[in-house]
Design an enzyme around this catalytic site. Structure first.
Site, mmCIF file in Angstrom:
data_model
loop_
_atom_site.group_PDB
_atom_site.id
_atom_site.type_symbol
_atom_site.label_atom_id
_atom_site.label_comp_id
_atom_site.label_asym_id
_atom_site.label_seq_id
_atom_site.Cartn_x
_atom_site.Cartn_y
_atom_site.Cartn_z
ATOM 1 N N GLN A 116 -3.467 -7.624 -0.887
ATOM 2 C CA GLN A 116 -2.437 -7.213 -1.850
ATOM 3 C C GLN A 116 -3.095 -6.635 -3.099
ATOM 4 O OE1 GLN A 116 0.351 -10.301 -3.018
ATOM 5 N NE2 GLN A 116 1.752 -8.825 -3.939
ATOM 6 N N HIS A 173 6.341 -6.237 -1.551
ATOM 7 C CA HIS A 173 6.774 -5.019 -0.857
ATOM 8 C C HIS A 173 6.466 -5.137 0.611
ATOM 9 C CE1 HIS A 173 2.687 -4.586 -2.427
ATOM 10 N NE2 HIS A 173 2.409 -3.850 -1.363
ATOM 11 N N ASN A 191 1.202 -7.724 2.627
ATOM 12 C CA ASN A 191 -0.088 -8.230 2.183
ATOM 13 C C ASN A 191 0.211 -9.199 1.037
ATOM 14 O OD1 ASN A 191 -1.565 -6.567 3.954
ATOM 15 N ND2 ASN A 191 -1.404 -4.853 2.537
HETATM 16 P P1 AMP Z 1 -0.781 -3.599 -1.203
HETATM 17 O O1 AMP Z 1 -2.241 -3.296 -1.163
HETATM 18 O O2 AMP Z 1 -0.219 -4.292 0.009
HETATM 19 O O3 AMP Z 1 -0.409 -4.298 -2.498
HETATM 20 O O4 AMP Z 1 -0.048 -2.190 -1.175
HETATM 21 C C1 AMP Z 1 0.016 -1.354 -2.281
HETATM 22 C C2 AMP Z 1 0.248 0.031 -1.751
HETATM 23 O O5 AMP Z 1 0.706 0.828 -2.825
HETATM 24 C C3 AMP Z 1 -1.002 0.708 -1.196
HETATM 25 O O6 AMP Z 1 -0.802 1.027 0.195
HETATM 26 C C4 AMP Z 1 -1.144 1.970 -2.044
HETATM 27 O O7 AMP Z 1 -1.565 3.093 -1.312
HETATM 28 C C5 AMP Z 1 0.261 2.135 -2.596
HETATM 29 N N1 AMP Z 1 0.359 2.828 -3.864
HETATM 30 C C6 AMP Z 1 -0.423 2.670 -4.966
HETATM 31 N N2 AMP Z 1 0.002 3.487 -5.946
HETATM 32 C C7 AMP Z 1 1.071 4.157 -5.471
HETATM 33 C C8 AMP Z 1 1.954 5.147 -5.998
HETATM 34 N N3 AMP Z 1 1.822 5.613 -7.250
HETATM 35 N N4 AMP Z 1 2.940 5.640 -5.211
HETATM 36 C C9 AMP Z 1 3.086 5.179 -3.952
HETATM 37 N N5 AMP Z 1 2.295 4.241 -3.382
HETATM 38 C C10 AMP Z 1 1.302 3.740 -4.132
#
Ligand code: AMP
Length: 115
Positions: free
Chosen positions: A95, A101, A88
């Site tokens: 994102q 990531h 994303n």
């Molecule tokens: P994005 O929205 O592509 O930036 O993805 C961020 C991702 O990080 C989302 O799928 C969240 O569920 C995940 N996320 C947020 N906080 C944490 C955390 N503390 N540990 C693991 N994943 C997380």
């Protein structure tokens, strides 16, 4: 770039807990806290590049490493034959954490196009 650590740097540095499933010199992978599928792992470069367009030619090896590492992690989690990689890239693309990531998603049939 902000001096403040990203959420993912804080997980990588052990400042907040993460369910880490892979670590090497260049990247770390941990389970997504809010999984959208039975397998949902985030593969994160140690270097906190916010978005793909922030990469430089020097990052070519790193980005290639992520693409070669993702299928190994997928295989280790039983989805080596069918998984999806998602970046994303940008707020309007979903994102929320501005530290590049790859989402490694699998373990159920995945529809196309995504929502
Ligand atoms: P994005 O929205 O592509 O930036 O993805 C961020 C991702 O990080 C989302 O799928 C969240 O569920 C995940 N996320 C947020 N906080 C944490 C955390 N503390 N540990 C693991 N994943 C997380």
């Amino acid at each position: 770039m902000s001096d403040e650590k990203t959420l993912f740097e804080r997980i990588i540095d052990g400042e907040i807990p993460g369910d880490i499933v892979h670590e090497d010199e260049h990247c770390v992978a941990f389970k997504d806290i809010n999984p959208g599928a039975p397998v949902h792992i985030l593969l994160v470069p140690r270097k906190p590049m916010p978005r793909l367009q922030d990469g430089t030619p020097d990052d070519q090896g790193l980005l290639g490493h992520l693409m070669l590492t993702a299928p190994k992690i997928a295989a280790q989690h039983g989805v080596g034959d069918a998984f999806r990689l998602v970046v994303n890239n940008g707020a309007d693309a979903g994102q929320s954490v501005f530290h590049l990531h790859l989402h490694i998603i699998g373990g159920r049939p995945l529809k196309w196009p995504p929502g």
